[in-house]
Design an enzyme around this catalytic site. Sequence first.
Site, PDB file in Angstrom:
ATOM      1  CB  CYS A  12      -0.933   0.072   1.161  1.00  0.00           C
ATOM      2  SG  CYS A  12      -0.087   0.281   2.669  1.00  0.00           S
ATOM      3  CD  GLU A 140      -3.591   0.430  12.592  1.00  0.00           C
ATOM      4  OE1 GLU A 140      -4.564   0.945  12.198  1.00  0.00           O
ATOM      5  OE2 GLU A 140      -3.046  -0.368  11.499  1.00  0.00           O
TER       6      GLU A 140
END
Length: 688
Positions: A12, A140
């Site tokens: 990404c 995260e």
Amino acid sequence: MKITLSKGAGFCPGVKRADIEIRRLISEKAYNERIYTLGSLIHNRGYTEELSALGITVIEYPEVEQILRDETSLMHTIVIRTHGIPKEQYESLIALGEKYGNLRLIDMTCPSVKKIHRIAEENTDESTCFILFCNPKHPEAIGIMSYANGEKHAISSPDELLRIDFKSKIPILCSQTTENLELFAKIKKILKKLCTNAIFFDTICSVTENRQKEAIKIAEGSDAMIVIGGKESSNTAKLYELCRSVCPETYWIESPSDLLAEFPDPLKCVGITAGASTPDGIITEVIKVMENKEMDFEALLEDTLKTLHTGDTVNGIVCTIGDNEIKLDLGVKVTGVLTKEQITDDPNANLRDMFKVGDEVAVFVIRVDDRAGLATVSKKRVDADNSWVVLKDAYDNGEVLEGLVVSANKGGVVVSALNNSVFVPASQTGVARGGDLTTLVGTTQRIKLIEFDVAKKKALGSIKVVLVAEKQAKEEAVWATLAVGNRYVGTVKNLTAYGAFVDIGGVDGMVHNSELSWKKIKHPSQVVSVGQEIEVFIKELDTEKKRISLGYKTEEMDVWAQFVKAHEVGEILPAKIVSITPFGAFAEVSEDVDGLIHISAISTKRINSPADVLNIGDVVDVKIINIDNENRKLSLSIRAITEAAEKAAAAEAEAAEKAAEKAEADAEAERLAQERADMAPYIVGSID
């Protein structure tokens, strides 16, 4: 067999950004620099192993201070992983960098994750209840939760949402960037029913969202689905779950070798997608294996994985050309990846202008990753090897080389010269200690090699040595032209308490304070300033000690001399009282020329103090009664003017009195004469 590859498969934008940066750091790494990632940069085992082979070490937060403390002579570059880290750890790293001074922090947290950090920090307080839909153990999620204030909950299912007691607090709902889009929509729907004042932030990454939708669509029309990605990858796990929900024959693999154990007999239609941290090389190799599935699978795979060895120098054929890298066919079953940083030091170079598809390029193999199907290669290394002999000759002959400064760190700068990297220590850059070395980056510098290690192929250079030599040569040339009396327009370089140093074209001379002005000064800044151009002349030369005494003041600049030329004793001038002392008053008769009016020369009457009749600022007429040229002193008098005026007035009065007496006598004589004239007719004769 029909193979459909998801367009959104692979790195990404956030991962690509981190990959480009880490490879830049590797290419610019200084000899005294160590590079680390705080946790795995991305969740891909093969990629992490590749970075390890390139000298990148994975460390955890508790190890940082020990490393900084034990290796103070080294510069430590720490790259924060794409998932981000907790707020308190980030702030602690900043503090450690300030404490030890040998830490450079590169934050590669994905911009989408950073956005959630800001949302959590700016929209939560004691009146809110922050809810994060996530895998609570994922790095995260741990990082995001650290930025939320007040009450907070990490949930992984709608059921967990129902167990939260909001206590009249405003719910703030976010999601981890890689979570299931449909499940997040379901949680939003439930929360809307539970709390009418809930605030929602759609924080699932748009790339993740599109990747999931495309994967589901491909899986629906496939006999089998292959999901490629690390087993620790959250977004890959979500892809696997979504694809399996619509295509039972879904397989999660990390590398082509996993197909041997898991994949069934050939099928008509196979879909392929990959997580955000899966390198292109792995995807390419999986496709190669699937396209040749009808061959002996194990033999094909073995042939596919035949590869090169680190340290080989091979020729490759250019297959594709991108903005920042080209890919090469190396004649084996791995693809050569040649990044711009391993081609040239020029950041503005256009690879499409330098290469054409089909060109043959000699490259050095830096790293071979069989699992990823990639070989990291370098053209610069081959060029450097070819030019190493030339560089050695330059060292042996003491030649001065010209090179481009490509990077800087606390220890010094790296200069690209003769296609080799030459390290210039900070002390040899010519930049003042503690100065900003980054100002040299992008500039062309002249260097001389001062150390050369043939075995390690390491060269140390010096910019300072060249600058000093060039300065000395320039100074010698100037000294050959110097002579007492020569005049120059020089530039004031610096000021001291006793004078000013002036550059007269490559060498410095000093103008003493006594030579700067005809009047006494306390500091040269009263006359000149740094950077000012002034006309000077050589008064004295000491060629042995390399000292030059300069003169600046001239007779034209001497206001005393100009005054004496224009005025003489006895002249009367207007003067301004500038100071008063018990013994007299000083009066300015011209700019920077003062004279003394002694107390005895102030008034014709006795006074106790000059202040009895004078004030500072008064303008009075004075008479020059003495000029002492040797001592540059001027004696003035007001009394002399007053006495002269009084004498003139007395003389005028005496003359007027005498004139009046004479006029009176003349009138009397005239009257008598008239009387005689009037009596004359009556006088007959005289009487004796």
